[in-house]
Design a protein around this motif. Structure first.
Motif, short mmCIF file in Angstrom:
data_model
loop_
_atom_site.label_atom_id
_atom_site.label_comp_id
_atom_site.label_asym_id
_atom_site.label_seq_id
_atom_site.Cartn_x
_atom_site.Cartn_y
_atom_site.Cartn_z
N ILE A 122 8.28 -31.23 63.97
CA ILE A 122 7.55 -31.69 62.79
C ILE A 122 7.55 -30.58 61.75
CG2 ILE A 122 5.30 -32.43 61.91
CD1 ILE A 122 4.75 -33.57 64.74
N THR A 123 8.00 -30.89 60.52
CA THR A 123 8.10 -29.88 59.47
C THR A 123 7.01 -30.08 58.42
OG1 THR A 123 9.49 -31.01 57.84
CG2 THR A 123 10.60 -30.10 59.80
N ASP A 124 6.94 -29.12 57.48
CA ASP A 124 6.02 -29.23 56.35
C ASP A 124 6.69 -29.83 55.12
OD1 ASP A 124 4.04 -28.01 57.85
OD2 ASP A 124 4.43 -26.00 57.06
N PHE A 175 12.72 -21.30 61.19
CA PHE A 175 13.38 -22.05 60.12
C PHE A 175 12.72 -21.66 58.80
CE2 PHE A 175 14.57 -25.04 63.57
CZ PHE A 175 15.93 -25.14 63.28
N ARG A 176 13.43 -20.93 57.95
CA ARG A 176 12.83 -20.39 56.73
C ARG A 176 12.50 -21.45 55.69
NH1 ARG A 176 13.42 -14.86 56.00
NH2 ARG A 176 14.62 -13.78 57.62
N THR A 177 13.16 -22.60 55.75
CA THR A 177 12.98 -23.61 54.70
C THR A 177 12.18 -24.83 55.15
OG1 THR A 177 15.09 -24.62 55.31
CG2 THR A 177 15.12 -22.97 53.56
N LEU A 178 11.66 -24.83 56.36
CA LEU A 178 11.02 -26.04 56.87
C LEU A 178 9.51 -25.96 56.98
CD1 LEU A 178 13.52 -27.19 59.64
CD2 LEU A 178 13.46 -27.75 57.22
N GLY A 179 8.93 -24.80 56.67
CA GLY A 179 7.47 -24.73 56.70
C GLY A 179 6.96 -23.35 57.02
N GLN A 180 5.65 -23.23 56.96
CA GLN A 180 5.00 -21.98 57.30
C GLN A 180 4.89 -21.88 58.83
OE1 GLN A 180 4.22 -19.75 54.95
NE2 GLN A 180 5.00 -21.16 53.40
N ASP A 181 5.47 -20.83 59.39
CA ASP A 181 5.34 -20.54 60.82
C ASP A 181 5.86 -21.70 61.67
OD1 ASP A 181 4.70 -19.08 63.09
OD2 ASP A 181 2.69 -19.94 63.22
N VAL A 182 7.11 -22.10 61.42
CA VAL A 182 7.77 -23.11 62.26
C VAL A 182 8.63 -22.37 63.28
CG1 VAL A 182 9.37 -25.05 62.32
CG2 VAL A 182 7.78 -24.80 60.40
N ASP A 183 8.23 -22.42 64.54
CA ASP A 183 8.89 -21.69 65.62
C ASP A 183 9.62 -22.68 66.51
OD1 ASP A 183 9.64 -20.20 67.83
OD2 ASP A 183 7.71 -19.20 68.06
N LEU A 184 10.95 -22.66 66.46
CA LEU A 184 11.70 -23.67 67.22
C LEU A 184 11.57 -23.48 68.73
CD1 LEU A 184 14.58 -22.46 68.50
CD2 LEU A 184 15.24 -22.47 66.11
N CYS A 185 11.10 -22.32 69.18
CA CYS A 185 10.95 -22.08 70.63
C CYS A 185 9.72 -22.78 71.22
CB CYS A 185 10.84 -20.58 70.92
SG CYS A 185 12.38 -19.67 70.75
N LEU A 233 3.83 -39.59 64.13
CA LEU A 233 2.98 -38.44 63.83
C LEU A 233 3.30 -37.89 62.44
CD1 LEU A 233 2.99 -36.42 67.19
CD2 LEU A 233 1.55 -38.36 66.50
N ALA A 234 2.32 -37.21 61.83
CA ALA A 234 2.50 -36.51 60.55
C ALA A 234 3.20 -37.40 59.52
CB ALA A 234 3.28 -35.21 60.76
N ALA A 235 2.65 -38.56 59.31
CA ALA A 235 3.24 -39.51 58.35
C ALA A 235 3.40 -38.85 56.99
CB ALA A 235 2.36 -40.75 58.24
N GLY A 236 4.57 -39.05 56.38
CA GLY A 236 4.86 -38.47 55.07
C GLY A 236 5.63 -37.18 55.12
N TYR A 237 5.90 -36.66 56.33
CA TYR A 237 6.60 -35.40 56.46
C TYR A 237 7.84 -35.54 57.33
CZ TYR A 237 2.54 -33.31 54.28
OH TYR A 237 1.55 -33.01 53.38
N LEU A 238 8.86 -34.76 56.98
CA LEU A 238 10.14 -34.82 57.67
C LEU A 238 10.01 -34.34 59.11
CD1 LEU A 238 13.22 -35.31 56.91
CD2 LEU A 238 13.37 -32.82 56.72
N PRO A 297 0.90 -31.71 59.53
CA PRO A 297 1.97 -31.09 60.31
C PRO A 297 1.60 -29.79 61.03
CG PRO A 297 2.89 -31.97 58.31
CD PRO A 297 1.39 -32.13 58.19
N ALA A 298 0.96 -28.86 60.33
CA ALA A 298 0.63 -27.58 60.96
C ALA A 298 -0.31 -27.77 62.14
CB ALA A 298 0.00 -26.63 59.94
#
Length: 270
Positions: free
Chosen positions: A255-257, A75-85, A31-36, A12-13
């Motif tokens: 794509i999240t972690d 998004f504080r709960t969806l992964g490390q450094d997830v920037d919706l912008c 993409l990123a099979a296994g991740y939300l 994902p990252a």
């Protein structure tokens, strides 16, 4: 520009990094099979509570898996450094109910009162179907899943109301019950289908003309199966005609972690 097959092998990252830098800008199915993966909605804080109520009342098409603080694109709960912008391949910008732009980055549009919502996506259960040996045709064809407006009424909240949007996948008749059982294990990704069989029963006139995405063939012995779709809030927000709303472009997800098997997102990004 990286190819779909190249991006498909990334964690994902890494996939988000390719999207953020502009190396990949197409659909994220497969993409990123296994991740939300998640649908995205961004709207002003003044409407956020009503929208949260709308999602709570309509959990099949609008399963909330994340919500930002007002003014924060993280998004504080969806992964490390997830920037919706920057981490969605393509965004739709609506002003007063009209699509005014489709862009690869919304950093310049971000406002201090914006709130972001992440809603569960059907791409999650598709990976489980594939793992069980049930083909998913639009992934095999490298296209965007077909999506349709229906006559299924939603429970309104504030300015938000309308009918459900569904996504369709043809499934071999002998495996429909198995596909239902598999997808029902993922309530954060729309769960089991809302309808199988005759599309006219839910107000769909022609499967060859989806409202979003691209049509796929239904082979002899296959049954069209319809799942609640995260494009539903896009249609609802369009009808609400807010001054500005930003969403993902259909088929282009965040794509999240978060592992697909998680009951609730628990990753902290502080």
């Amino acid at each position: 520009m990286s190819s779909f097959e190249q991006i498909r092998t990334l964690i994902p990252a890494e996939a988000r990094a390719a999207i953020r830098t502009g190396a990949y800008g197409r659909h994220t199915a497969g993409l990123a099979a296994g991740y939300l993966q998640a649908n995205l909605v961004v709207l002003p804080e003044t409407h956020a509570l009503d929208f949260a109520r709308f999602c709570q009342r309509n959990p099949k098409p609008c399963p909330v898996v994340g919500m930002t603080d007002a003014g924060s694109p993280k998004f504080r709960t969806l992964g490390q450094d997830v920037d919706l912008c920057r981490d969605v391949p393509s965004y739709n910008v609506y002003e007063h109910g009209v699509l005014t732009a489709t862009v690869p980055d919304i950093s310049d549009l971000w406002q201090d009162d914006f709130v972001g919502f992440a809603l569960g996506c059907s791409f999650t259960f598709e990976n489980a179907l594939i793992a069980a040996g049930i083909p998913v045709r639009h992934i095999d064809m490298d296209t965007t899943v077909p999506m349709y407006r229906t006559s299924i009424a939603l429970t309104p909240a504030g300015p938000f109301s309308g009918t459900m949007v569904v996504s369709m996948r043809p499934i071999a008749e002998a495996r429909v019950s198995e596909a239902i059982a598999i997808s029902s294990r993922f309530p954060l990704a729309h769960g089991a289908p809302v309808h199988t069989g005759n599309p006219g029963d839910i107000g769909i006139a022609d499967l060859r003309t989806p409202d979003w995405g691209e049509p796929v063939d239904i082979e002899p012995g296959e049954i069209p199966c319809f799942w609640a779709c995260g494009v539903t809030p896009q249609a609802v927000l369009l009808a609400a005609s807010l001054p500005m709303v930003i969403t993902h472009t259909p088929g282009h997800m965040l794509i999240t972690d978060v592992p697909e098997t998680a009951d609730i997102p628990v990753i902290q990004s502080d």
